[in-house]
Design a protein around this motif. Structure first.
Motif, mmCIF file in Angstrom:
data_model
loop_
_atom_site.group_PDB
_atom_site.id
_atom_site.type_symbol
_atom_site.label_atom_id
_atom_site.label_comp_id
_atom_site.label_asym_id
_atom_site.label_seq_id
_atom_site.Cartn_x
_atom_site.Cartn_y
_atom_site.Cartn_z
ATOM 1 N N LEU A 55 0.829 -1.206 0.000
ATOM 2 C CA LEU A 55 0.000 0.000 0.000
ATOM 3 C C LEU A 55 0.864 1.257 0.000
ATOM 4 C CD1 LEU A 55 -2.779 -1.064 2.546
ATOM 5 C CD2 LEU A 55 -3.031 -0.763 0.076
ATOM 6 N N MET A 56 1.962 1.216 0.737
ATOM 7 C CA MET A 56 2.894 2.349 0.728
ATOM 8 C C MET A 56 3.546 2.503 -0.643
ATOM 9 S SD MET A 56 4.551 1.834 4.537
ATOM 10 C CE MET A 56 5.562 3.317 4.554
ATOM 11 N N LEU A 57 3.791 1.380 -1.330
ATOM 12 C CA LEU A 57 4.338 1.417 -2.687
ATOM 13 C C LEU A 57 3.369 2.111 -3.638
ATOM 14 C CD1 LEU A 57 6.259 0.591 -4.990
ATOM 15 C CD2 LEU A 57 5.135 -1.657 -4.996
ATOM 16 N N ILE A 58 2.081 1.796 -3.522
ATOM 17 C CA ILE A 58 1.071 2.439 -4.371
ATOM 18 C C ILE A 58 1.058 3.947 -4.135
ATOM 19 C CG2 ILE A 58 -1.413 2.634 -4.792
ATOM 20 C CD1 ILE A 58 -1.602 -0.377 -4.171
ATOM 21 N N SER A 59 1.132 4.358 -2.868
ATOM 22 C CA SER A 59 1.198 5.784 -2.551
ATOM 23 C C SER A 59 2.465 6.403 -3.127
ATOM 24 C CB SER A 59 1.163 5.988 -1.033
ATOM 25 O OG SER A 59 -0.067 5.581 -0.489
ATOM 26 N N CYS A 60 3.568 5.658 -3.082
ATOM 27 C CA CYS A 60 4.839 6.147 -3.624
ATOM 28 C C CYS A 60 4.742 6.392 -5.132
ATOM 29 C CB CYS A 60 5.945 5.134 -3.308
ATOM 30 S SG CYS A 60 7.537 5.508 -4.061
ATOM 31 N N ILE A 61 4.123 5.451 -5.855
ATOM 32 C CA ILE A 61 3.949 5.616 -7.307
ATOM 33 C C ILE A 61 3.084 6.833 -7.602
ATOM 34 C CG2 ILE A 61 2.935 4.561 -9.373
ATOM 35 C CD1 ILE A 61 3.697 1.822 -8.157
ATOM 36 N N SER A 62 2.001 6.985 -6.838
ATOM 37 C CA SER A 62 1.130 8.142 -7.004
ATOM 38 C C SER A 62 1.885 9.439 -6.733
ATOM 39 C CB SER A 62 -0.072 8.019 -6.063
ATOM 40 O OG SER A 62 -0.816 9.207 -6.030
ATOM 41 N N ASP A 63 2.688 9.457 -5.672
ATOM 42 C CA ASP A 63 3.453 10.656 -5.329
ATOM 43 C C ASP A 63 4.506 10.970 -6.388
ATOM 44 O OD1 ASP A 63 2.025 10.933 -3.001
ATOM 45 O OD2 ASP A 63 3.496 9.906 -1.750
ATOM 46 N N LEU A 64 5.114 9.931 -6.968
ATOM 47 C CA LEU A 64 6.106 10.134 -8.015
ATOM 48 C C LEU A 64 5.479 10.771 -9.251
ATOM 49 C CD1 LEU A 64 8.923 9.768 -9.215
ATOM 50 C CD2 LEU A 64 8.298 7.413 -9.807
ATOM 51 N N ILE A 65 4.313 10.269 -9.648
ATOM 52 C CA ILE A 65 3.606 10.854 -10.800
ATOM 53 C C ILE A 65 3.249 12.301 -10.511
ATOM 54 C CG2 ILE A 65 1.506 10.723 -12.201
ATOM 55 C CD1 ILE A 65 1.545 7.686 -11.743
ATOM 56 N N SER A 66 2.756 12.568 -9.289
ATOM 57 C CA SER A 66 2.381 13.921 -8.901
ATOM 58 C C SER A 66 3.589 14.855 -8.931
ATOM 59 C CB SER A 66 1.766 13.906 -7.497
ATOM 60 O OG SER A 66 1.513 15.220 -7.042
ATOM 61 N N SER A 67 4.740 14.382 -8.434
ATOM 62 C CA SER A 67 5.952 15.213 -8.419
ATOM 63 C C SER A 67 6.442 15.510 -9.828
ATOM 64 C CB SER A 67 7.058 14.503 -7.614
ATOM 65 O OG SER A 67 6.681 14.333 -6.268
ATOM 66 N N LEU A 68 6.366 14.503 -10.711
ATOM 67 C CA LEU A 68 6.775 14.716 -12.105
ATOM 68 C C LEU A 68 5.893 15.752 -12.793
ATOM 69 C CD1 LEU A 68 7.458 11.008 -13.172
ATOM 70 C CD2 LEU A 68 9.145 12.855 -13.169
ATOM 71 N N VAL A 69 4.583 15.619 -12.616
ATOM 72 C CA VAL A 69 3.653 16.566 -13.236
ATOM 73 C C VAL A 69 3.848 17.960 -12.643
ATOM 74 C CG1 VAL A 69 1.220 17.160 -13.526
ATOM 75 C CG2 VAL A 69 1.955 14.795 -13.797
ATOM 76 N N ALA A 70 4.045 18.045 -11.321
ATOM 77 C CA ALA A 70 4.258 19.338 -10.672
ATOM 78 C C ALA A 70 5.538 19.997 -11.190
ATOM 79 C CB ALA A 70 4.329 19.162 -9.158
ATOM 80 N N PHE A 71 6.596 19.210 -11.349
ATOM 81 C CA PHE A 71 7.867 19.746 -11.856
ATOM 82 C C PHE A 71 7.686 20.342 -13.253
ATOM 83 C CE2 PHE A 71 11.823 19.197 -14.257
ATOM 84 C CZ PHE A 71 12.718 19.867 -13.438
ATOM 85 N N LEU A 72 7.057 19.575 -14.141
ATOM 86 C CA LEU A 72 6.827 20.060 -15.508
ATOM 87 C C LEU A 72 5.884 21.253 -15.510
ATOM 88 C CD1 LEU A 72 6.424 16.623 -17.348
ATOM 89 C CD2 LEU A 72 8.394 18.152 -17.399
ATOM 90 N N GLY A 73 4.846 21.190 -14.666
ATOM 91 C CA GLY A 73 3.873 22.274 -14.617
ATOM 92 C C GLY A 73 4.481 23.580 -14.149
ATOM 93 N N TYR A 74 5.274 23.530 -13.085
ATOM 94 C CA TYR A 74 5.920 24.743 -12.584
ATOM 95 C C TYR A 74 6.890 25.316 -13.610
ATOM 96 C CZ TYR A 74 4.156 24.353 -7.796
ATOM 97 O OH TYR A 74 3.359 24.330 -6.693
ATOM 98 N N CYS A 75 7.624 24.430 -14.289
ATOM 99 C CA CYS A 75 8.556 24.902 -15.325
ATOM 100 C C CYS A 75 7.813 25.638 -16.441
ATOM 101 C CB CYS A 75 9.329 23.721 -15.911
ATOM 102 S SG CYS A 75 10.575 23.025 -14.805
#
Length: 337
Positions: A55-75
């Motif tokens: 379950l923590m792995l699933i949250s980690c994958i979700s957080d990774l996708i969110s961080s990637l999108v946030a990085f691109l979005g802010y740029c």
């Protein structure tokens, strides 16, 4: 029309808003690195094959996708040659991924608390022991659907407020926007927080009062590991609850009063920046998550430090080899001298 304007050089952004933009880029990059390391830890060791770590792995994958999108979005948002409609779309995309990620993380913490409740207090429950895997998969699918639906309802009301900043806000706090804010807060914060607090409180009370006769040393070690795991999960959950309550309290206040961020900015600049800080902190939970796991979970911390040391040793070996080669090349006895 204002929609055809561009977010250009003539429309300056305040230094503080630029700071928040670049801070978002750097913070998202840290989140990407942290979640990638955590992803390798969860997938590279049999120790993390339990339901909790999955379950923590699933949250980690979700957080990774969110961080990637946030990085691109802010740029992209820091690029000033954008139309207001483009900024609005970016705001909504960021809101969807960040909102969904937070919902998955908070509801998964709630699901982990339920799993621990049955494991500690009702270990002999026939239904849960027999159908545990099916129950967790079903609830996890439900968690994703609920998180996406709530975030999608929430972002419909987000838009870029004007050409003079990069703030995503509600153009007007309508009844529908207020309902979306309250719904988002109740589903992603109030209900999970109450569930986690109640279940872990019952688990702690049970562990303090429940004593079995004839304890063996092996049983004592097993119980000690259980207590450490519960303590780690309680600490992670407490960090989620305590770091995000200002933002969700603000959401309820805005929904009730009918004010927007622009209204607060026009009335009180200091209060506006405090609100921005609270929202930024809550939105950055995808960045905090891997480091919370490293801080409070001994198994994850050990593997994390091993990976860091392994990487540093490899770097030192590469530097050592390069230095040896350079010495050989520059030596008078070298074949190439």
């Amino acid at each position: 029309m204002i929609d055809n304007g561009t977010y250009g050089a003539n429309n300056s952004v305040s230094p503080i808003e630029q700071f928040f933009g670049w801070f978002g880029v750097c913070f998202a990059a840290i989140g990407i690195v942290g979640n990638i390391i955590l992803l390798f830890i969860f997938t590279g060791d049999n120790l993390f094959r339990t339901s909790i770590y999955r379950l923590m792995l699933i949250s980690c994958i979700s957080d990774l996708i969110s961080s990637l999108v946030a990085f691109l979005g802010y740029c992209i948002l820091l690029n000033r040659n954008l139309s207001q409609s483009t900024i609005t779309v970016l705001c909504q995309v960021l809101g969807l991924f960040v909102g969904t990620s937070y919902g998955i993380s908070s509801l998964n913490l709630c699901l982990i608390a339920v799993d621990r409740y049955f494991a500690v207090i009702k270990p002999l429950s026939f239904t849960y022991r027999t159908y545990k895997r099916q129950i967790i998969i079903f609830i996890e699918i439900l968690v994703w659907n609920i998180s996406i639906a709530v975030a999608a309802f929430h972002i419909q009301h987000l838009a870029a407020g004007g050409l003079d900043d990069i703030l995503c806000d509600y153009p007007a706090m309508t009844t529908s926007a207020s309902i979306s804010l309250i719904t988002y807060t109740i589903v992603n914060y109030v209900l999970p927080s109450m569930t986690v607090v109640i279940l872990y409180w019952r688990i702690i009370i049970h562990q303090r009062n429940h004593i079995r006769p004839g304890h063996s040393s092996l049983h004592e070690k097993h119980m000690m590991r259980k207590r450490k795991l519960i303590k780690a999960l309680c600490s992670i959950s407490a960090c989620y609850i305590l770091t995000t309550w200002p933002a969700f309290t603000l959401a309820i206040v805005l929904a009730i009063t009918g004010k927007t961020f622009y209204d607060i900015r026009d009335q009180n600049r200091f209060l506006y920046w405090m609100c921005m800080f609270s929202v930024s902190t809550a939105s950055s939970i995808a960045v905090f998550n891997p480091f919370l796991c490293v801080k409070f979970d001994g198994n994850i911390r050990q593997k994390f430090l091993l990976r860091i040391n392994k990487y540093l040793n490899k770097s030192n070996d590469v530097v050592g080899i390069s230095g040896t080669q350079n010495t050989a090349t520059n030596s008078p006895n070298s074949l190439f001298s």
